[in-house]
Design an enzyme around this catalytic site. Structure first.
Site, PDB file in Angstrom:
ATOM      1  N   CYS A 388      -1.681  -1.076  -3.403  1.00 50.56           N
ATOM      2  CA  CYS A 388      -1.848  -0.467  -3.350  1.00 50.56           C
ATOM      3  C   CYS A 388      -1.358   1.021  -4.029  1.00 50.56           C
ATOM      4  CB  CYS A 388      -1.367  -1.108  -2.114  1.00 50.56           C
ATOM      5  SG  CYS A 388      -1.936  -0.179  -0.581  1.00 50.56           S
ATOM      6  N   HIS A 514      -3.805  -5.831  -1.405  1.00 46.69           N
ATOM      7  CA  HIS A 514      -2.850  -6.528  -2.117  1.00 46.69           C
ATOM      8  C   HIS A 514      -3.284  -8.468  -2.257  1.00 46.69           C
ATOM      9  CE1 HIS A 514      -0.266  -3.679  -0.205  1.00 46.69           C
ATOM     10  NE2 HIS A 514      -0.978  -3.551   0.803  1.00 46.69           N
ATOM     11  N   GLU A 516      -1.123  -9.874  -3.561  1.00 45.69           N
ATOM     12  CA  GLU A 516       0.025 -10.793  -3.338  1.00 45.69           C
ATOM     13  C   GLU A 516      -0.069 -11.636  -2.397  1.00 45.69           C
ATOM     14  OE1 GLU A 516       0.292  -7.598  -3.239  1.00 45.69           O
ATOM     15  OE2 GLU A 516       1.714  -6.619  -2.265  1.00 45.69           O
TER      16      GLU A 516
HETATM   17  N1  GLN Z   1       0.549   4.812   1.542  1.00 50.49           N
HETATM   18  C1  GLN Z   1      -0.026   4.222   0.845  1.00 50.49           C
HETATM   19  C2  GLN Z   1      -0.927   3.994   1.958  1.00 50.49           C
HETATM   20  O1  GLN Z   1      -0.712   4.138   3.795  1.00 50.49           O
HETATM   21  C3  GLN Z   1      -0.280   3.204   0.549  1.00 50.49           C
HETATM   22  C4  GLN Z   1       0.713   1.933   0.940  1.00 50.49           C
HETATM   23  C5  GLN Z   1       0.645   0.539   0.508  1.00 50.49           C
HETATM   24  O2  GLN Z   1       1.341   0.628  -0.560  1.00 50.49           O
HETATM   25  N2  GLN Z   1       0.229  -0.548   0.805  1.00 50.49           N
HETATM   26  O3  GLN Z   1      -2.190   4.390   1.902  1.00 50.49           O
END
Ligand code: GLN
Length: 556
Positions: A388, A514, A516
């Site tokens: 992400c 994600h 994970e």
């Molecule tokens: N802050 C970033 C976004 O909102 C990444 C979010 C995250 O890593 N879950 O896109």
């Protein structure tokens, strides 16, 4: 699924006593596993007494990781344990908070649903809690629903939840509900004794609310002898074979096996009059055996700004363990604070690593340190997996240092950047509410044939869970693509960049989702497997080089 003769579902209500953080969630997940091992369909639900509607708006320092369900709910990290242990997808209904319950009741009140009535904790709040509990059974068609109440008996906040559980005891048949209380036995070093008094007090607290537990699970860091068990049974009015001592495990995946050995599985079946198959935990035993017997040792760093609190990266940590189990690697996780890298500290530690993960995050703090880690991985051809924010950071670093786009950034961190290579998603621009408004939950993604990603997954289309507001800015797609970056995963309409990878690098890959959350001990996630594989290759390569330089041998 086993054909049941008695009513369905059965309920196991699980409360906590004495202190928090004794692993109640894990214990509940492990009970789920031993029941599933008997062919039963198990659903688990967590009731959290805090007033936030969900943990999505809480700092990881307060709450640890936010676990995202496939249907897009931001939930407690215990739900991650449930999915990893029971291997059934949980849903939005699997995590209910006091905030959610109150919000529903107050919204109904505003609509006039209770016109003329006075809205009270009992019965309105407790009825809503019971409705949520019953809904899980109906939605999942489970044989057994395990309901865990967060916090410990005696907390003011948990009272409405415990009251709802008490009411359910009278509504359900005697053989349809079982009350399990998880406590802790403190150890007095001077006399080398385990003390049962706090357990007795917490059971008294529960009884004061009208709940008599049927099973007591006594968590402890020390061996428990027969006398202690008899004492707990006597004072707490519980069968001796329902007092389950549970010592801290060397690895969490051993917990279902430890619980199975105590006979709790059979006790539960008997009390709930459940018919089930003989337990088959062979796959689970194999997981534990492989975890213990891993011989090779890799070092993979998690670079982040919350690394003091490992719980903030719970699923990432476990996904690494799963890939390690599969590949006979005892992976040592190095926790590196991005704030330190930013200040030029611990840079030499990067040379000791076999792989780097930059995980999720929000806000500018620590970003420049994550960019340092991405730059190191790119320049040294060290394996890198960006999750992400980790993908976004990888793109910012590439833009600044390879494409020469000075001061490139995400508009999350710098609104006036001349090159917002990561930008707010169009549909996010008008949103002002912070809770539950990100791109959340499962989305499909199409993979580019022959890419690192496609090879890792071994398929063309995947489904992954998201939680973000920002994304790769398509204005920059051409310049990245013309200069060494593959967009190897795209949304099916081709609009959203979901995976980026470097062409001239053995394994540098970032994903906007994600992975994970989907990893299981018996089914490691392909991207984590690919990272661990690349890390082993890198170690073999670099090891030869490290050895050679230690002995002053000229590589040529
Ligand atoms: N802050 C970033 C976004 O909102 C990444 C979010 C995250 O890593 N879950 O896109």
């Amino acid at each position: 699924m086993v054909e049941q003769v008695t009513s369905k579902p059965k309920y196991i209500f699980c409360t906590g006593g004495v202190v928090s953080s004794v692993g109640k969630g894990l214990t509940v997940a492990a009970i789920g596993r031993i029941l599933k091992a008997r062919g039963l369909k198990v659903a688990i639900q967590k009731l959290d007494p805090y007033l936030n509607v969900d943990p999505g708006t809480m700092s990881p320092y307060q709450h640890g990781e936010v676990f995202v369900t496939s249907d897009g709910a931001e939930t407690d990290l215990d739900l991650g344990h449930y999915e990893r242990f029971v291997d059934e997808n949980v849903s939005r209904m699997s995590n209910i908070t006091a905030g959610q319950v109150y919000l529903t009741v107050i919204e109904k009140e505003r609509k006039g649903d209770y016109l003329g009535g006075t809205i009270q904790v009992v019965p309105h709040i407790t009825n809503e809690i019971k409705r949520c509990i019953k809904l899980v059974g109906r939605q999942t068609d489970a044989d057994v629903v395990i309901v865990e109440v967060g916090g410990t008996a005696g907390d003011i906040e948990s009272l409405p939840f415990l009251e709802a559980l008490r009411q359910l005891r009278t509504e359900l048949q005697r053989h349809d509900a079982l009350y399990v209380h998880v406590t802790f036995l403190p150890h007095i070093g001077a006399t080398d004794e385990l003390k049962t008094k706090p357990t007795q007090h917490s059971v008294r607290e529960l009884r004061g609310i009208g709940i008599q537990p049927n099973v007591i699970i006594a968590r402890t860091d020390h061996p428990v002898n027969k006398d202690i068990i008899s004492k707990i049974a006597l004072f707490c009015d519980v069968d001796e074979n329902a007092v389950i001592p549970l010592q801290t495990a060397d690895n969490i995946y051993a917990v279902p096996l430890m619980i199975e050995e105590t006979g709790l599985g059979e006790y539960i079946l008997k009390r709930l009059r459940l018919e089930a198959d003989a337990p088959d935990l062979s796959e689970w035993r194999e997981i534990v055996r492989k975890r213990r017997s891993a011989t090779d040792r890799l070092r993979i760093a998690i670079v982040g700004k919350y690394v003091e609190l490992h719980d903030a990266y719970m699923s990432v940590k476990e996904a690494i363990v799963h890939a390690g189990i599969q590949q006979n690697q005892d992976v040592e996780i190095r926790w590196i604070h991005s704030g330190e890298l930013e200040k030029g500290k611990r840079l030499d530690e990067l040379d000791e690593l076999d792989g780097i993960i930059v995980g999720s995050g929000f806000g500018y703090r620590g970003i420049e340190g994550k960019i340092v880690a991405a730059k190191y991985a790119r320049e040294n051809k060290a394996p890198y997996l960006g999750l992400c924010l980790g993908m976004q950071v990888m793109c910012i670093e590439y833009a600044r240092n390879v494409l020469g786009l000075d001061d490139a950034n995400s508009s999350e961190f710098d609104l006036s950047t001349p090159h917002p290579v990561i930008d707010l998603m169009l549909e996010q621009r008008a949103i002002t509410d912070m809770g539950g408004t990100m791109r959340l939950g499962e989305y499909p993604c199409q993979l580019l044939p022959n890419s690192l990603a496609a090879r890792a997954y071994g398929s063309g289309e995947i489904l992954e869970r998201h939680r973000h507001r920002f994304e790769f800015n398509n204005d920059y797609r051409d310049v990245f693509a013309a200069n060494g970056v593959s967009f190897s995963g795209l949304s099916p309409d081709g609009i959203l960049v979901e995976i980026t990878e470097l062409q001239d690098h053995p394994f540098m890959l970032g994903c906007q989702f994600h992975p994970e959350f989907l990893s299981r001990p018996n089914r490691p996630h392909p991207l984590f497997s690919a990272l661990v594989e690349a890390a082993a290759e890198y170690r073999a390569e670099i090891g030869r080089f490290r050895q050679a330089s230690a002995f002053g041998v000229d590589e040529n």
